[in-house]
Enzyme design. Structure first.
Site, PDB file in Angstrom:
ATOM      1  N   TYR A  44       0.889  -1.110   0.045  1.00 37.37           N
ATOM      2  CA  TYR A  44      -0.025   0.138  -0.006  1.00 37.37           C
ATOM      3  C   TYR A  44       0.883   1.240   0.055  1.00 37.37           C
ATOM      4  O   TYR A  44       1.751   1.518   0.725  1.00 37.37           O
ATOM      5  CB  TYR A  44      -0.757  -0.019   1.149  1.00 37.37           C
ATOM      6  N   LYS A  64      -1.318  -1.180  -4.035  1.00 41.98           N
ATOM      7  CA  LYS A  64      -2.436  -0.120  -4.096  1.00 41.98           C
ATOM      8  C   LYS A  64      -1.763   1.128  -4.490  1.00 41.98           C
ATOM      9  O   LYS A  64      -1.018   1.691  -3.234  1.00 41.98           O
ATOM     10  CB  LYS A  64      -3.110  -0.100  -2.793  1.00 41.98           C
TER      11      LYS A  64
END
Length: 185
Positions: free
Chosen positions: A29, A58
Site C-alpha cells: 500500500y 495499491k
C-alpha cells in the site's frame, strides 16, 4: 506505519521482512497522504522483482506519472491497482489493473461500470461515469475520510454516520450536498 519517515531502503527492508514472513500474497500500500512517505517506483519494482509473493500495489500517491512508471516497469503478473479514486480511470487506461476504492463503496455500480468500461477501452463511456462521480469523489474527502463516505452510507440507509475522535462527522453544509448528490443518482 508510525511516527517515522523511513528512507526508501527502510521501506524496502520493512516489506522484505513482511514478504519473507508471509504465507500469503502481499499487496503493498502506497498512501503517502497517510504515511508521509512515498514508496518510489524503484523501491516497489525492486520488491516486486525480489519476492514472488509481493503480487500488487495499491498506488495512492495521486501521481499519474509515478503510476505509469510502475505499470511500465512491473514484472509480468504484478498488479498496479489504483488507490486514488480520482485517478482510477487514467490509471486503468494506462495499463493499471483496477482499484481499491472508497467511492466504490457508496456507488458500486457506477464506479465498477466505469472501471470495467476502462478495462474494455470504452473510453468515452467510462469518462462519462468518471465525470458523473467526480463531484462526489471530491466531496467525500473534503472533510476527511471516512466522514464523507459514512454520510453517503447514512443517506443510503446502509449504516449510521459515526466516527471516532479525533475525527468528526461532516458539517451540515457538506451533509446536505452529499445527500443531494446521492438522491440525484
Amino acid at each position: 506505519p508510525y511516527y517515522n519517515k523511513p528512507t526508501q531502503e527502510g521501506i524496502y527492508q520493512h516489506f522484505k521482512a513482511v514478504a519473507e514472513a508471509s504465507p500469503i500474497p502481499v499487496i503493498l500500500y502506497n498512501v503517502p497522504g497517510r504515511t508521509a512517505s512515498n514508496m518510489l517506483p524503484s523501491t516497489v519494482l525492486r520488491l516486486a522483482n525480489d519476492f514472488k509473493n509481493v503480487v500488487a500495489i495499491k498506488e495512492a500517491a495521486g501521481d499519474i506519472v509515478q503510476a505509469m512508471k510502475l505499470i511500465q516497469g512491473k514484472p509480468e503478473g504484478f498488479l498496479v491497482i489504483s488507490g486514488d479514486d480520482m485517478v482510477t480511470l487514467p490509471m486503468v487506461l494506462a495499463g493499471g489493473s483496477g482499484v481499491i476504492s472508497v467511492i466504490g463503496e457508496g456507488f458500486p455500480k457506477q464506479f465498477s461500470d466505469m472501471v470495467r468500461l476502462g478495462l474494455e477501452r470504452k473510453v468515452d463511456e467510462a469518462y462519462k461515469l468518471h465525470y458523473l462521480l467526480a463531484e462526489a469523489i471530491d466531496m467525500i474527502f473534503e472533510q476527511g475520510n471516512p466522514a464523507g463516505i459514512k454520510e453517503v452510507f447514512k443517506t443510503l440507509g446502509l449504516s449510521e454516520n459515526t466516527v471516532r475522535l479525533p475525527l468528526v462527522n461532516v458539517n451540515q453544509d457538506l451533509a446536505d450536498r452529499l445527500n443531494k448528490f446521492v438522491k440525484s443518482l
